[in-house]
Design a protein around this motif. Structure first.
Motif, PDB file in Angstrom:
ATOM      1  N   THR A 242      -0.030  -0.236   9.960  1.00 29.77           N
ATOM      2  CA  THR A 242       0.154  -0.624   8.537  1.00 29.77           C
ATOM      3  C   THR A 242       1.581  -1.423   8.468  1.00 29.77           C
ATOM      4  OG1 THR A 242      -0.735   1.343   8.167  1.00 29.77           O
ATOM      5  CG2 THR A 242       0.603   0.363   6.473  1.00 29.77           C
ATOM      6  N   ASN A 246       2.322  -5.153   7.079  1.00 33.05           N
ATOM      7  CA  ASN A 246       3.248  -5.385   5.928  1.00 33.05           C
ATOM      8  C   ASN A 246       4.255  -6.558   6.161  1.00 33.05           C
ATOM      9  OD1 ASN A 246       3.321  -3.350   3.503  1.00 33.05           O
ATOM     10  ND2 ASN A 246       3.174  -2.080   5.122  1.00 33.05           N
ATOM     11  N   ILE A 294      -3.696  -4.422   3.983  1.00 29.15           N
ATOM     12  CA  ILE A 294      -2.755  -3.233   3.595  1.00 29.15           C
ATOM     13  C   ILE A 294      -3.498  -2.308   2.968  1.00 29.15           C
ATOM     14  CG2 ILE A 294      -0.396  -3.024   2.505  1.00 29.15           C
ATOM     15  CD1 ILE A 294       0.226  -5.858   3.428  1.00 29.15           C
ATOM     16  N   ALA A 297      -5.332   0.018   5.197  1.00 31.20           N
ATOM     17  CA  ALA A 297      -4.808   0.646   6.114  1.00 31.20           C
ATOM     18  C   ALA A 297      -4.008   1.900   5.459  1.00 31.20           C
ATOM     19  CB  ALA A 297      -3.680  -0.361   6.594  1.00 31.20           C
ATOM     20  N   ILE A 298      -3.425   1.768   4.432  1.00 29.76           N
ATOM     21  CA  ILE A 298      -2.867   2.846   3.495  1.00 29.76           C
ATOM     22  C   ILE A 298      -3.670   3.942   3.446  1.00 29.76           C
ATOM     23  CG2 ILE A 298      -1.297   3.324   1.624  1.00 29.76           C
ATOM     24  CD1 ILE A 298      -0.106   0.680   1.831  1.00 29.76           C
ATOM     25  N   GLU A 301      -4.949   5.723   6.471  1.00 25.15           N
ATOM     26  CA  GLU A 301      -3.897   6.379   7.124  1.00 25.15           C
ATOM     27  C   GLU A 301      -3.876   7.694   6.377  1.00 25.15           C
ATOM     28  OE1 GLU A 301       0.917   5.922   8.134  1.00 25.15           O
ATOM     29  OE2 GLU A 301       0.044   4.373   7.010  1.00 25.15           O
ATOM     30  N   LEU A 318     -11.167   0.208   9.302  1.00 29.48           N
ATOM     31  CA  LEU A 318     -10.166  -0.929   8.955  1.00 29.48           C
ATOM     32  C   LEU A 318     -10.782  -2.293   9.685  1.00 29.48           C
ATOM     33  CD1 LEU A 318      -7.283  -1.791   7.906  1.00 29.48           C
ATOM     34  CD2 LEU A 318      -6.294  -1.108  10.349  1.00 29.48           C
TER      35      LEU A 318
END
Length: 322
Positions: A242, A246, A294, A297-298, A301, A318
């Motif tokens: 992640t 970013n 992103i 991924a967030i 996670e 992902l």
């Protein structure tokens, strides 16, 4: 650090040294160097205390005893928490302690408003040993290469740091390997670094993200399994994935705003070689795709943290981002 280095060079020691900051390698290094300079290997004039519940009476008794066939006595105290919670007896003691007794504190947290902090600032030396910048790392590693009688270009040094990571303890270990590997050479080349230096977690995450975005599922899972086999926590792997997405988004925005490569290197405070690779990777994305990666991924996670899915499945999902 200039004060520490000067005191070590001149053997003119202050009453108390406090080593704080986030770089464990530097704290450990200066702790050992100060102890060695003050009393060497002499165990009769050295005492060590650690953690909560330290016996202050033992410290005072040891500190008040004259050195035995030595100029100094040295007391090393780690993680006392006294610079936050306070210790009135020690505060009173240091005001009247013998000049022959020297203290070294290694602490994680300091409260600059505390009485002990203010007292030590008057009679000793407090230093924050924080992680060096990449430029400082390059100079430090370069000095070790020079001491070994070898040469390395700035580009190859940047490649070495990017490959092994910026942890100083790991850097030192990998550099020792590299110097031994190139024992019969005067100049260290990129091929030497590739042959002997192991890739850091950050480097492997870069490769992992590359495989994810190129839809190379098998290769990505192979890298993931290698990291797990090396005892890297799955949650940590997802966090770094992640983080890299970013960084790619940040670089994409800077490129869009017309920033040059050197501007980006300066602004992001990252290794030159790392930034060049990230720029190359960022140019392969459009902004919408990066934002999609992103977001996913967030979310994945977080789902893995809550135990709704395992991390391996999160990684596979992902890869379906488009």
């Amino acid at each position: 650090m200039k004060v520490l280095n000067n005191d070590l060079k001149t053997s003119n020691f202050k009453a108390i040294y406090v080593l704080s900051g986030d770089d464990e390698f530097l704290k450990n290094s200066y702790k050992k160097r100060l102890k060695a300079a003050i009393v060497g290997d002499d165990q009769m004039n050295f005492a060590y205390f650690e953690g909560k519940g330290i016996d202050i009476d033992s410290i005072i008794n040891f500190g008040n005893t004259l050195p035995f066939f030595s100029e100094y006595r040295c007391i090393l105290i780690e993680d006392s928490k006294w610079f936050k919670s306070g210790n009135e007896r020690f505060l009173d003691y240091v005001s009247n302690k013998p000049d022959s007794t020297k203290f070294i504190f290694v602490e994680k947290d300091l409260d600059k408003r505390s009485k002990l902090y203010k007292k030590v600032k008057d009679i000793g030396y407090i230093v924050e040993l924080n992680h060096p910048t990449d430029i400082e790392l390059r100079k430090w590693a370069g000095s070790l290469v020079n001491k070994a009688g070898k040469k390395i270009t700035v580009t190859n040094m940047d490649f070495f740091i990017a490959r092994v990571g910026n942890d100083m303890e790991r850097l030192k270990s990998e550099l020792d390997k590299l110097l031994s590997f190139t024992l019969d050479k005067d100049i260290i080349e990129e091929e030497d670094i590739r042959a002997i230096a192991s890739v850091s977690l950050t480097g492997k995450i870069f490769d992992l993200v590359k495989m994810i975005t190129n839809n190379k599922i098998k290769e990505a899972l192979d890298i993931y399994e290698d990291l797990v086999a090396l005892k890297e926590p799955p949650a940590k792997i997802m966090f770094f994935i992640t983080k890299q997405f970013n960084q790619l988004l940040q670089i994409k925005e800077l490129l869009f705003d017309g920033f040059s490569e050197q501007d980006i290197i300066s602004k992001m405070n990252l290794n030159q070689y790392v930034v060049k690779n990230l720029i190359r990777q960022a140019r392969g994305f459009d902004m919408a795709m990066l934002l999609s990666y992103i977001k996913n991924a967030i979310e994945l996670e977080e789902a893995a943290k809550q135990g709704n899915i395992n991390h391996k499945l999160a990684l596979e999902m992902l890869m379906l981002t488009r």
